[in-house]
Scaffold this motif. Structure first.
Motif, short mmCIF file in Angstrom:
data_model
loop_
_atom_site.label_atom_id
_atom_site.label_comp_id
_atom_site.label_asym_id
_atom_site.label_seq_id
_atom_site.Cartn_x
_atom_site.Cartn_y
_atom_site.Cartn_z
N HIS A 195 -28.01 48.01 -3.92
CA HIS A 195 -27.86 47.19 -2.71
C HIS A 195 -26.53 46.43 -2.72
O HIS A 195 -25.89 46.27 -1.67
CB HIS A 195 -29.02 46.21 -2.60
CG HIS A 195 -29.05 45.45 -1.30
ND1 HIS A 195 -29.23 46.07 -0.09
CD2 HIS A 195 -28.90 44.12 -1.04
CE1 HIS A 195 -29.20 45.17 0.88
NE2 HIS A 195 -29.00 43.98 0.33
N SER A 196 -26.08 45.99 -3.90
CA SER A 196 -24.78 45.31 -4.00
C SER A 196 -23.66 46.25 -3.60
O SER A 196 -22.72 45.86 -2.89
CB SER A 196 -24.58 44.79 -5.42
OG SER A 196 -25.57 43.85 -5.77
N THR A 197 -23.73 47.47 -4.07
CA THR A 197 -22.71 48.46 -3.69
C THR A 197 -22.70 48.69 -2.19
O THR A 197 -21.64 48.81 -1.56
CB THR A 197 -22.98 49.78 -4.42
OG1 THR A 197 -23.04 49.53 -5.83
CG2 THR A 197 -21.88 50.79 -4.14
N TYR A 198 -23.90 48.75 -1.61
CA TYR A 198 -24.02 48.94 -0.17
C TYR A 198 -23.35 47.79 0.59
O TYR A 198 -22.67 48.00 1.60
CB TYR A 198 -25.50 49.05 0.19
CG TYR A 198 -25.77 49.41 1.63
CD1 TYR A 198 -25.79 50.74 2.04
CD2 TYR A 198 -26.01 48.42 2.58
CE1 TYR A 198 -26.04 51.08 3.37
CE2 TYR A 198 -26.28 48.75 3.91
CZ TYR A 198 -26.29 50.07 4.29
OH TYR A 198 -26.52 50.40 5.60
N LEU A 199 -23.53 46.56 0.09
CA LEU A 199 -22.94 45.39 0.74
C LEU A 199 -21.42 45.34 0.55
O LEU A 199 -20.68 45.02 1.49
CB LEU A 199 -23.58 44.11 0.20
CG LEU A 199 -25.07 43.91 0.48
CD1 LEU A 199 -25.56 42.63 -0.18
CD2 LEU A 199 -25.35 43.88 1.98
N ILE A 200 -20.95 45.65 -0.66
CA ILE A 200 -19.51 45.57 -0.95
C ILE A 200 -18.73 46.52 -0.05
O ILE A 200 -17.61 46.22 0.38
CB ILE A 200 -19.26 45.87 -2.43
CG1 ILE A 200 -19.79 44.72 -3.28
CG2 ILE A 200 -17.78 46.10 -2.72
CD1 ILE A 200 -19.74 44.98 -4.77
N ASN A 201 -19.30 47.69 0.22
CA ASN A 201 -18.63 48.67 1.08
C ASN A 201 -18.55 48.23 2.53
O ASN A 201 -17.87 48.87 3.34
CB ASN A 201 -19.33 50.02 0.99
CG ASN A 201 -19.09 50.70 -0.33
OD1 ASN A 201 -18.07 50.49 -0.98
ND2 ASN A 201 -20.05 51.52 -0.75
N GLU A 260 -14.97 51.05 6.86
CA GLU A 260 -14.14 51.29 8.04
C GLU A 260 -12.98 52.21 7.72
O GLU A 260 -12.58 53.04 8.54
CB GLU A 260 -13.63 49.95 8.56
CG GLU A 260 -12.90 50.05 9.90
CD GLU A 260 -12.51 48.69 10.43
OE1 GLU A 260 -11.84 48.63 11.46
OE2 GLU A 260 -12.90 47.67 9.81
N VAL A 261 -12.41 52.09 6.51
CA VAL A 261 -11.31 52.97 6.11
C VAL A 261 -11.79 54.41 6.00
O VAL A 261 -11.10 55.36 6.39
CB VAL A 261 -10.72 52.50 4.77
CG1 VAL A 261 -9.71 53.51 4.24
CG2 VAL A 261 -10.06 51.14 4.94
N LEU A 262 -13.00 54.59 5.49
CA LEU A 262 -13.53 55.93 5.29
C LEU A 262 -14.03 56.56 6.58
O LEU A 262 -13.70 57.71 6.90
CB LEU A 262 -14.67 55.89 4.26
CG LEU A 262 -15.35 57.22 3.93
CD1 LEU A 262 -14.33 58.18 3.32
CD2 LEU A 262 -16.51 57.01 2.99
N ARG A 276 -12.42 61.68 -0.74
CA ARG A 276 -11.95 61.55 0.65
C ARG A 276 -11.14 60.26 0.83
O ARG A 276 -10.14 60.24 1.56
CB ARG A 276 -13.14 61.54 1.61
CG ARG A 276 -13.92 62.84 1.61
CD ARG A 276 -14.83 62.95 2.80
NE ARG A 276 -14.07 62.99 4.04
CZ ARG A 276 -14.61 63.24 5.23
NH1 ARG A 276 -15.90 63.50 5.32
NH2 ARG A 276 -13.87 63.26 6.32
N LEU A 277 -11.54 59.19 0.14
CA LEU A 277 -10.80 57.95 0.24
C LEU A 277 -9.40 58.09 -0.34
O LEU A 277 -8.42 57.57 0.21
CB LEU A 277 -11.56 56.83 -0.48
CG LEU A 277 -10.98 55.41 -0.37
CD1 LEU A 277 -10.88 55.01 1.09
CD2 LEU A 277 -11.82 54.43 -1.15
#
Length: 751
Positions: free
Chosen positions: A22-28, A42-44, A211-212
């Protein structure tokens, strides 16, 4: 962040995996230090993320219960704990703390101010306390991507609830209802088979990371993105035109039982040594990973020139004042003739109308095929043979040609050709002959080759990797660090250090790999990087500190490199040395040797010995044997190129006992245990191939390859082996002595 969101609602530690996810989900979906005005999502994705669906991690959620055979007084909701958003869907992940089962539901009402009282339900005495079991079914979520459009409509959709592990209700219904429920929920006995499309399954995070990186480099991910820009569209058309021009394929009907190989577009921006864009390259690549050995291909090996061979050719050219030219073969692999029958599908964006069901039968090789490098090498070998070139037996990627007392040499590295010779007319004739056979790019005098910057001037050639060194410092975030004068402190003893804390193993290996490629022009760093390469498995904090010192040394010396000067005499001289018992873990010694061709440093080595040496004499003797093997190869290669009898190779040692041991069987009591393979140097001395000489320790050039030296001694040895600041050399060659100009300006200001 994981610790904070778990402590806020007193979530137990066995749910740490859910917290990290969930932390990873929020950080992105929030701004970062690197991306100030944008989020990683947004960049991806190219659009702003929706955050309306986010809820407090660990809060209570009331999920609707809509199972079969509910009675009037049964609860219509279940009190669960919120664990975040389910990957690949628009539902929420919820935990039943009593049964410790995960529930996925869209119809949930949250109370974000309350959390579960974990102490009342956790059984600390249970054998499975602290364990959390999660099942995603047989094939997981099949790598489904979360679509933003679905997330925006989440609040308007009717919910449904799924439970990953289904158990019987705690209350016991009537026997008739129990039989009906058992019949309804009976699990199928059919054996499920994993679908074939999951054989090449990769983690979604890895794909998104790739991709990033492509977005950062302004390189499109696939054809649908590339077609939007004219420069990439033109590059694709150019690639197809090259394929058609070379008669690489023909459109046919797919035979019965045959399977075509898929094609993929790969896009790459080629850059010059200064980082500027050279060209936009589109390459049509076959998906050769599905080929089967013995059916679709046989042999795949193709020789390429080694870096030490390239330095050998450049050193020979510089000492004789020859020019070195560079040729590039356009779409080289498309010229290789195929022996096997291979069918490929039509490329994306270039499908012929009315023939959509047809495929291409390859007449020649295509990039991506396993046999493509070998097919191209065989084609090039045939063409060079027609041009009267002879392949060197000691270096299969090196070709020579004699004509009217003139010598022409060609070194091959895939589609890059290095040409040098005694006569410019022969070089121009060769270029014209190759242009008649292939579509060539004449790059003129060699200036940049495999990341090595080449500067040719009247009387010599310079080699350096300044741009590559700066790139290493930027990627490791050490571009602004303080420089030091030596890559490793004298007397530093590294070991496995099991008691120390581990560091990021992947990052450590990546940096070491970058530095090892830098050693092609920086022998002064060979020992320090070689020692650090011994601890790739479980590196520790002490290894990280030593690695940072190497990077700090690189910061102050990134413009250093090799200089090959014109000389009048011709000789092959080597230096061999060893440091006895320097490895703390296994007691093995370090071997170091380097060789000069006409006073040009062409090859060197710093490596740990394979066996333990019981004395410094034995270590020096073993090191001399390794040097003799390299000397014989250089001697025979030089004799074959120049077509004259080989002369003795001189190897200089600083240990008189080891020299005596190479010439006769002395010290039998202290040398009888040495393995017979290390007596190879004796045979070379007896046959007159190698001559061993003594040299003072202060003049032993290989000393810098065997141990860490003090700052003053290291600087002296670095200058002795020929490593110089090439930026100052370039200024002197161009007549722009910076120091003199600075003094003149200072005097002018004082006046």
């Amino acid at each position: 962040m994981t610790r904070s969101i778990m402590k806020h609602m007193n979530v137990p530690n066995y749910l740490w995996g859910e917290g990290v996810r969930h932390s990873t989900y929020l950080i992105n979906r929030v701004a970062t230090r690197t991306l100030v005005s944008q989020t990683p999502y947004e960049v991806l994705k190219g659009k702003r993320p929706s955050i309306d669906h986010l809820r407090v991690f660990g809060c209570l959620g009331y999920a609707k219960t809509d199972g079969p055979h509910l009675r009037k007084l049964d609860d219509r909701t279940r009190t669960l704990v919120h664990l975040g958003t389910e990957p690949g869907s628009k539902a929420y992940r919820l935990l039943d703390p009593v049964t410790r089962k995960v529930v996925v539901s869209r119809d949930v009402v949250f109370d974000e101010n309350k959390g579960w009282k974990w102490n009342t339900t956790t059984n600390e005495n249970s054998e499975e306390s602290g364990m959390f079991k999660l099942s995603l079914g047989l094939y997981g979520n099949n790598g489904l991507r979360e679509e933003e459009e679905e997330m925006e409509q989440e609040q308007n959709n009717d919910g449904s609830m799924e439970e990953e592990d289904i158990e019987e209700e705690e209350e016991s219904p009537s026997e008739t209802e129990t039989e009906q429920v058992q019949d309804l929920l009976r699990r199928s006995t059919r054996i499920s088979k994993k679908p074939g499309y999951l054989d090449d399954y990769v983690y979604l995070a890895d794909v998104e990371g790739e991709r990033l990186l492509l977005l950062i480099n302004d390189e499109p991910w696939d054809f649908s993105e590339a077609i939007e820009e004219k420069v990439w569209k033109d590059a694709c058309k150019e690639e197809i035109a090259s394929i058609v021009k070379n008669n690489t394929w023909e459109l046919v009907d797919l035979p019965l039982g045959a399977k075509p190989i898929g094609l993929k577009w790969v896009f790459k921006i080629k850059r010059n040594s200064d980082g500027s864009i050279s060209k936009h390259k589109s390459r049509l690549v076959a998906k050769g990973y599905i080929q089967r050995h013995g059916i679709d291909y046989e042999e795949v090996f193709a020789p390429v020139a080694r870096i030490e061979t390239v330095r050998f050719i450049i050193g020979l050219a510089a000492s004789n004042d020859w020019e070195v030219h560079h040729l590039d073969v356009k779409t080289a692999f498309l010229h290789g003739d195929l022996k096997e029958v291979v069918y490929v599908s039509q490329p994306e964006g270039f499908v012929i109308e009315g023939s959509e069901s047809k495929v291409y039968k390859l007449n020649k090789a295509l990039y991506g095929l396993k046999q493509a490098p070998r097919a191209w090498n065989e084609k090039l070998n045939k063409v060079l043979g027609e041009l009267d070139f002879v392949k060197c037996s000691k270096e299969p990627s090196l070709y020579r040609k004699r004509k009217n007392h003139g010598l022409l040499l060609v070194a091959v590295y895939v589609d890059d050709l290095l040409i040098t010779g005694s006569k410019t007319e022969m070089i121009n004739e060769f270029k014209a002959g190759m242009s008649r056979k292939f579509d060539m790019s004449d790059l003129g005098l060699l200036t940049y080759y495999l990341g090595i910057e080449v500067f040719q001037f009247n009387g010599g050639i310079m080699l350096k990797q300044e741009g590559y060194a700066k790139k290493i410092l930027e990627e490791t975030k050490m571009a602004d660090c303080n420089a030091v004068q030596s890559p490793m402190d004298a007397g530093l003893k590294l070991s496995k250090a099991q008691e120390e804390r581990n560091i990021d193993e992947k990052e450590y290996r990546r940096i070491i790999g970058c530095l090892r490629y830098l050693l092609h022009t920086r022998p002064d760093m060979s020992y320090s990087v070689g020692v650090l390469s011994r601890y790739m498995h479980e590196p520790k904090e002490s290894h990280q500190a030593a690695l940072k010192q190497v990077l700090r040394y690189l910061k102050g010396t990134f413009s250093y490199g090799l200089t090959f000067m014109k000389t009048r005499h011709s000789e092959l001289v080597g230096y061999s040395d060893s440091s006895h018992n320097v490895d703390i873990d296994d007691g093995r010694s370090t071997t170091g040797h380097l060789f000069y061709l006409n006073e040009c440093l062409i090859t060197w080595c710093s490596t740990k010995q394979e066996t333990v040496a019981l004395s410094s004499c034995e270590a020096e003797f073993m090191a001399a044997t390794e040097a003799a093997k390299q000397a014989i190869w250089l001697q025979e290669l030089l004799a074959e190129i120049l077509e004259k009898a080989s002369e003795k190779v001189t190897i200089r040692l600083d240990n008189k006992s080891a020299i005596a041991l190479t010439k006769n069987h002395v010290f039998h009591g202290r040398s009888k245990h040495i393995h017979k393979r290390y007596h190879f140097i004796r045979e070379c001395v007896d046959n007159g191939q190698v001559e061993v000489e003594h040299i003072a320790g202060s003049l032993q050039k290989a000393d810098i390859l065997t141990k860490a030296l003090g700052r003053i001694k290291f600087k002296e040895m670095r200058e002795l082996i020929g490593i110089q600041d090439l930026k100052k050399m370039e200024f002197k060659i161009k007549g722009e002595n910076v120091e003199v100009n600075l003094e003149d300006n200072l005097v002018h200001k004082l006046n």
